[in-house]
Design a protein around this motif. Structure first.
Motif, short mmCIF file in Angstrom:
data_model
loop_
_atom_site.label_atom_id
_atom_site.label_comp_id
_atom_site.label_asym_id
_atom_site.label_seq_id
_atom_site.Cartn_x
_atom_site.Cartn_y
_atom_site.Cartn_z
N ALA A 138 7.20 23.66 10.71
CA ALA A 138 7.82 23.95 12.12
C ALA A 138 6.81 24.46 13.20
CB ALA A 138 8.83 25.22 12.10
N ALA A 139 5.70 25.21 12.72
CA ALA A 139 4.69 25.73 13.60
C ALA A 139 3.79 24.48 14.05
CB ALA A 139 3.83 26.72 13.25
N ALA A 140 3.67 23.48 13.07
CA ALA A 140 2.78 22.31 13.07
C ALA A 140 3.41 21.39 14.27
CB ALA A 140 2.69 21.56 11.79
N GLN A 141 4.87 21.46 14.25
CA GLN A 141 5.33 20.68 15.54
C GLN A 141 5.18 21.04 17.05
OE1 GLN A 141 9.55 20.24 14.27
NE2 GLN A 141 8.90 19.83 12.00
N GLN A 142 4.35 22.36 16.98
CA GLN A 142 3.95 22.85 18.16
C GLN A 142 2.44 22.91 18.26
OE1 GLN A 142 6.30 26.08 20.00
NE2 GLN A 142 7.57 26.00 18.52
N GLY A 168 0.75 -1.32 0.23
CA GLY A 168 -0.02 0.32 0.00
C GLY A 168 1.02 1.37 0.08
N ASP A 169 2.09 1.12 -0.52
CA ASP A 169 3.06 2.23 -0.41
C ASP A 169 2.82 2.98 -1.65
OD1 ASP A 169 4.83 3.67 0.94
OD2 ASP A 169 6.31 2.76 0.13
N GLY A 170 1.81 3.06 -2.43
CA GLY A 170 1.88 3.85 -3.37
C GLY A 170 1.24 5.29 -3.27
N PRO A 171 1.37 6.15 -4.31
CA PRO A 171 0.83 7.64 -3.82
C PRO A 171 -0.41 7.73 -3.16
CG PRO A 171 0.69 7.33 -6.31
CD PRO A 171 1.37 6.04 -5.40
N GLN A 172 -0.90 8.28 -2.26
CA GLN A 172 -1.95 8.43 -1.52
C GLN A 172 -2.37 9.77 -1.08
OE1 GLN A 172 -2.10 6.28 2.31
NE2 GLN A 172 -0.31 4.71 1.41
N VAL A 173 -3.25 10.25 -1.50
CA VAL A 173 -4.08 11.57 -1.50
C VAL A 173 -3.94 12.22 -0.02
CG1 VAL A 173 -6.14 13.22 -1.67
CG2 VAL A 173 -5.60 11.33 -3.52
N MET A 174 -4.39 11.32 0.94
CA MET A 174 -4.12 11.61 2.27
C MET A 174 -3.07 10.67 3.21
SD MET A 174 -7.48 12.53 5.18
CE MET A 174 -6.78 12.76 6.97
N ARG A 175 -2.25 10.89 3.89
CA ARG A 175 -1.61 10.05 4.74
C ARG A 175 -1.99 10.57 6.28
NH1 ARG A 175 2.21 6.66 2.78
NH2 ARG A 175 2.79 6.80 0.58
N GLU A 176 -1.69 9.25 6.94
CA GLU A 176 -1.32 9.70 8.59
C GLU A 176 -0.39 10.75 8.74
OE1 GLU A 176 -0.59 7.11 12.57
OE2 GLU A 176 -0.51 6.12 10.81
N GLY A 177 -0.72 11.80 9.44
CA GLY A 177 0.28 12.86 9.50
C GLY A 177 -0.03 14.10 8.75
N SER A 178 -0.94 13.83 7.75
CA SER A 178 -1.30 15.21 7.09
C SER A 178 -2.14 15.93 7.91
CB SER A 178 -2.19 14.40 5.70
OG SER A 178 -1.58 13.77 4.77
N HIS A 179 -1.92 17.40 7.56
CA HIS A 179 -2.44 18.20 8.42
C HIS A 179 -4.25 18.62 8.16
CE1 HIS A 179 1.49 19.01 9.76
NE2 HIS A 179 1.88 19.49 8.35
N VAL A 180 -4.72 18.26 9.15
CA VAL A 180 -6.23 18.16 9.14
C VAL A 180 -6.78 19.51 9.73
CG1 VAL A 180 -8.42 17.01 9.74
CG2 VAL A 180 -6.33 15.65 9.32
N LEU A 181 -7.53 20.36 9.12
CA LEU A 181 -7.96 21.47 9.63
C LEU A 181 -9.24 21.21 10.18
CD1 LEU A 181 -6.97 24.18 6.96
CD2 LEU A 181 -5.84 23.39 8.85
#
Length: 230
Positions: A126-130, A50-63
């Motif tokens: 960098a902001a996301a990491q906080q 399942g390592d093909g390109p994915q539109v959304m991954r775990e860790g993608s930024h969800v607003l």
């Protein structure tokens, strides 16, 4: 030297040349066969993992997280892109209108023609990491006219945004300098390219790309998906 001996040598040389040619063909054939089999195995491994390109991954930024059953909207964006800046208020209106019905996800796609697009993405990461991604997201788009199209680094300006939104600046500076932060931006960019993204903004709804020809095409596509018409 007799004609027979000369002819014999000639025949021997021809036979050797023929054998060498056949051997070369066999080597090339075997090499090509191995190449094909290895690539088929690699492709199968990618498909199985399942390592093909994915539109959304775990860790993608969800607003916005609309929860189970919601429509997923993913935007590949460039903070310096004027079209993305123009879509920003449209997107904000749609997020409000469809609150609870859509999951809205943002991914980086800094275009090479924009001098500060990657710097901006790194500042956002960098902001996301906080846990302050969205604050930086808003700040970058709201000030785009101040720094967009600049031909010198605006990293210090982005750092001032981090101060304004109250980030731990020692941690922010460390994150900006960390190669892993740039790698995170590149991950989105590379995956976007594999998905066929070539310009920004590019939107996907439930994994399918959205064709934008008019300003309201995004809203129509979201509405259609929310109503179950897609």
């Amino acid at each position: 030297m007799s004609f027979v001996s000369v002819f014999g040598v000639s025949v021997k040389n021809s036979v050797k040349a023929a054998i060498a040619a056949v051997a070369l063909v066999i080597v090339l054939f075997v090499g090509a066969l191995i190449y094909i089999l290895v690539n088929q195995n690699n492709a199968a491994s990618v498909a199985e993992s399942g390592d093909g390109p994915q539109v959304m991954r775990e860790g993608s930024h969800v607003l916005d997280d609309g929860g189970e059953g919601s429509v997923t909207v993913v935007e590949f964006l460039d903070f310096e892109c004027e079209a993305c800046g123009a879509f920003y208020p449209v997107v904000e209106d749609l997020r409000e209108k469809y609150d609870g019905e859509i999951t809205y996800v943002v991914r980086y796609f800094p275009l090479p023609g924009h001098f500060n697009s990657k710097n901006a993405a790194i500042a956002a990461e960098a902001a996301a990491q906080q846990n302050r991604f969205e604050d930086m997201y808003h700040r970058l788009f709201e000030t785009q006219t101040q720094w967009g199209e600049a031909q010198e680094s605006r990293a210090e300006l982005f750092r001032s945004f981090a101060e304004e939104i109250g980030l731990d600046m020692a941690v922010f500076d460390e994150s900006v300098a960390d190669p892993a932060t740039a790698d995170r931006v590149e991950l989105d960019l590379n995956e976007g390219e594999r998905l066929g993204v070539s310009s920004t903004p590019t939107f996907f709804i439930d994994g399918e790309p959205v064709t934008l020809q008019k300003w309201d095409d995004l809203e129509k596509s979201i509405e259609s998906a929310v109503n179950g018409d897609r």
